[in-house]
Design a protein around this motif. Structure first.
Motif, PDB file in Angstrom:
ATOM      1  N   GLY A  29       0.785  -1.224   0.000  1.00  0.00           N
ATOM      2  CA  GLY A  29       0.000   0.000   0.000  1.00  0.00           C
ATOM      3  C   GLY A  29       0.816   1.272   0.000  1.00  0.00           C
ATOM      4  N   LEU A  30       2.141   1.168  -0.073  1.00  0.00           N
ATOM      5  CA  LEU A  30       2.992   2.353  -0.067  1.00  0.00           C
ATOM      6  C   LEU A  30       3.179   2.882  -1.486  1.00  0.00           C
ATOM      7  CD1 LEU A  30       5.770   1.230   2.441  1.00  0.00           C
ATOM      8  CD2 LEU A  30       3.804   2.708   2.896  1.00  0.00           C
ATOM      9  N   ALA A  31       3.127   4.193  -1.631  1.00  0.00           N
ATOM     10  CA  ALA A  31       3.398   4.849  -2.910  1.00  0.00           C
ATOM     11  C   ALA A  31       4.825   5.384  -2.885  1.00  0.00           C
ATOM     12  CB  ALA A  31       2.391   5.977  -3.140  1.00  0.00           C
ATOM     13  N   HIS A  32       5.255   5.984  -3.989  1.00  0.00           N
ATOM     14  CA  HIS A  32       6.573   6.611  -4.022  1.00  0.00           C
ATOM     15  C   HIS A  32       6.609   7.790  -3.067  1.00  0.00           C
ATOM     16  CE1 HIS A  32       7.127   4.959  -8.315  1.00  0.00           C
ATOM     17  NE2 HIS A  32       7.687   4.152  -7.438  1.00  0.00           N
ATOM     18  N   THR A  33       7.760   8.026  -2.507  1.00  0.00           N
ATOM     19  CA  THR A  33       7.966   9.189  -1.671  1.00  0.00           C
ATOM     20  C   THR A  33       9.201   9.919  -2.166  1.00  0.00           C
ATOM     21  OG1 THR A  33       8.088   9.982   0.604  1.00  0.00           O
ATOM     22  CG2 THR A  33       9.341   8.002   0.087  1.00  0.00           C
ATOM     23  N   SER A  34       9.293  11.194  -1.864  1.00  0.00           N
ATOM     24  CA  SER A  34      10.453  11.974  -2.294  1.00  0.00           C
ATOM     25  C   SER A  34      10.874  12.884  -1.161  1.00  0.00           C
ATOM     26  CB  SER A  34      10.101  12.799  -3.532  1.00  0.00           C
ATOM     27  OG  SER A  34       9.043  13.687  -3.231  1.00  0.00           O
ATOM     28  N   GLY A  35      11.994  13.530  -1.328  1.00  0.00           N
ATOM     29  CA  GLY A  35      12.502  14.405  -0.282  1.00  0.00           C
ATOM     30  C   GLY A  35      13.042  13.603   0.877  1.00  0.00           C
ATOM     31  N   THR A  36      13.270  14.257   1.987  1.00  0.00           N
ATOM     32  CA  THR A  36      13.749  13.561   3.171  1.00  0.00           C
ATOM     33  C   THR A  36      12.547  13.015   3.912  1.00  0.00           C
ATOM     34  OG1 THR A  36      13.688  15.588   4.448  1.00  0.00           O
ATOM     35  CG2 THR A  36      15.784  15.022   3.407  1.00  0.00           C
ATOM     36  N   THR A  37      12.795  12.167   4.873  1.00  0.00           N
ATOM     37  CA  THR A  37      11.701  11.574   5.640  1.00  0.00           C
ATOM     38  C   THR A  37      11.681  12.170   7.036  1.00  0.00           C
ATOM     39  OG1 THR A  37      13.124   9.769   6.303  1.00  0.00           O
ATOM     40  CG2 THR A  37      11.805   9.425   4.334  1.00  0.00           C
ATOM     41  N   SER A  38      10.579  12.017   7.728  1.00  0.00           N
ATOM     42  CA  SER A  38      10.402  12.689   9.017  1.00  0.00           C
ATOM     43  C   SER A  38      11.422  12.248  10.052  1.00  0.00           C
ATOM     44  CB  SER A  38       8.995  12.450   9.541  1.00  0.00           C
ATOM     45  OG  SER A  38       8.801  11.087   9.809  1.00  0.00           O
ATOM     46  N   SER A  39      11.921  11.040   9.942  1.00  0.00           N
ATOM     47  CA  SER A  39      12.894  10.560  10.922  1.00  0.00           C
ATOM     48  C   SER A  39      14.322  10.883  10.511  1.00  0.00           C
ATOM     49  CB  SER A  39      12.744   9.054  11.121  1.00  0.00           C
ATOM     50  OG  SER A  39      13.085   8.395   9.924  1.00  0.00           O
ATOM     51  N   GLY A  40      14.502  11.518   9.365  1.00  0.00           N
ATOM     52  CA  GLY A  40      15.841  11.841   8.896  1.00  0.00           C
ATOM     53  C   GLY A  40      16.551  10.668   8.249  1.00  0.00           C
ATOM     54  N   THR A  41      15.841   9.598   7.987  1.00  0.00           N
ATOM     55  CA  THR A  41      16.436   8.429   7.346  1.00  0.00           C
ATOM     56  C   THR A  41      15.877   8.288   5.941  1.00  0.00           C
ATOM     57  OG1 THR A  41      14.707   6.999   8.202  1.00  0.00           O
ATOM     58  CG2 THR A  41      16.703   7.185   9.532  1.00  0.00           C
ATOM     59  N   PRO A  42      16.525   7.531   5.106  1.00  0.00           N
ATOM     60  CA  PRO A  42      16.006   7.304   3.759  1.00  0.00           C
ATOM     61  C   PRO A  42      14.770   6.407   3.782  1.00  0.00           C
ATOM     62  CG  PRO A  42      18.013   6.049   4.105  1.00  0.00           C
ATOM     63  CD  PRO A  42      17.813   6.890   5.333  1.00  0.00           C
ATOM     64  N   SER A  43      14.150   6.252   2.624  1.00  0.00           N
ATOM     65  CA  SER A  43      12.967   5.408   2.483  1.00  0.00           C
ATOM     66  C   SER A  43      13.186   4.451   1.329  1.00  0.00           C
ATOM     67  CB  SER A  43      11.739   6.279   2.208  1.00  0.00           C
ATOM     68  OG  SER A  43      10.660   5.480   1.781  1.00  0.00           O
ATOM     69  N   VAL A  44      12.797   3.205   1.499  1.00  0.00           N
ATOM     70  CA  VAL A  44      12.903   2.231   0.415  1.00  0.00           C
ATOM     71  C   VAL A  44      11.914   2.564  -0.705  1.00  0.00           C
ATOM     72  CG1 VAL A  44      11.249   0.485   1.207  1.00  0.00           C
ATOM     73  CG2 VAL A  44      13.314  -0.236  -0.010  1.00  0.00           C
ATOM     74  N   MET A  45      10.955   3.439  -0.419  1.00  0.00           N
ATOM     75  CA  MET A  45       9.965   3.808  -1.424  1.00  0.00           C
ATOM     76  C   MET A  45      10.400   5.004  -2.271  1.00  0.00           C
ATOM     77  SD  MET A  45       8.103   1.306  -1.026  1.00  0.00           S
ATOM     78  CE  MET A  45       7.018   1.706  -2.385  1.00  0.00           C
ATOM     79  N   ARG A  46      11.609   5.478  -2.074  1.00  0.00           N
ATOM     80  CA  ARG A  46      12.162   6.505  -2.952  1.00  0.00           C
ATOM     81  C   ARG A  46      12.369   5.887  -4.322  1.00  0.00           C
ATOM     82  NH1 ARG A  46      16.156   9.766  -1.255  1.00  0.00           N
ATOM     83  NH2 ARG A  46      16.169  10.374  -3.433  1.00  0.00           N
TER      84      ARG A  46
END
Length: 193
Positions: A150-167
């Motif tokens: 159910g995850l879509a693409h994400t961009s920019g930084t994440t709220s926790s300051g870590t990367p996202s596999v959905m980038r």
């Protein structure tokens, strides 16, 4: 500085500056589609033409999601009952390494994948140039399996300051960020299920 390091620095710089200028970045986005149930088991079945490297990557991506303390659970289909993801490999038009097949006109009218199933296509030869790089293929598989959750693409930084596999893109293997779900990916899945 070699080309790989320069690309990584440029990507991280761009992402950081985009987040500063665009306000709060979204940690994750939902694509509106998921499997039914609050903690489903998701068996995947492989077509006869899927190469060993893509089988290993898909199974590895499932293992990475299973290591996290979030529902669902991925497993290889054992021949009994119904599988939920059918994994194929072929030569497709487009520059993508893999995709989850979605009807863009009406992807999930009820919020659950139609027939509670999805198809995952690996594209060969490797149009993105990652070839048989096991780490990169596993990152792609983990990303695509995130879409099925159910995850879509994400961009920019994440709220926790870590990367996202959905980038999207090649940031994972260029920067050595890894090929597993990060905290915000896990928060997204927890919000869905």
């Amino acid at each position: 500085m070699n080309r790989r390091s320069l690309l990584c620095v440029l990507a991280v710089t761009y992402i950081a500056s985009s987040a500063l200028h665009s306000g709060t970045a979204f940690a994750y986005q939902l694509n509106g589609c998921k499997f039914s149930g609050s903690d489903p088991v998701i068996p995947y079945r492989f077509g006869s033409l899927v190469s060993n490297s893509r089988v290993d990557a898909t199974q590895g991506g499932g293992v990475e999601w299973n290591k996290e303390s979030v529902p669902p659970t991925f497993k290889t289909w054992g021949g009994g009952g119904h599988y939920k993801i059918f994994v194929t490999e072929g030569s497709y038009v487009g520059g993508w390494e893999a995709r989850i097949v979605v009807n863009l006109d009406n992807p999930c009218p009820t919020g659950v994948w139609p027939d509670n199933q999805r198809e995952m296509n690996w594209n060969t030869p490797s149009p993105g140039g990652i070839g048989g790089d096991a780490k990169a293929l596993k990152a792609v598989a983990t990303h695509e399996l995130g879409h099925t959750l159910g995850l879509a693409h994400t961009s920019g930084t994440t709220s926790s300051g870590t990367p996202s596999v959905m980038r999207t893109g090649m940031t994972f293997w260029l920067c050595g960020w890894g090929n597993w779900p990060f905290p915000d990916d896990k928060h997204g899945v927890s919000a869905i299920y």
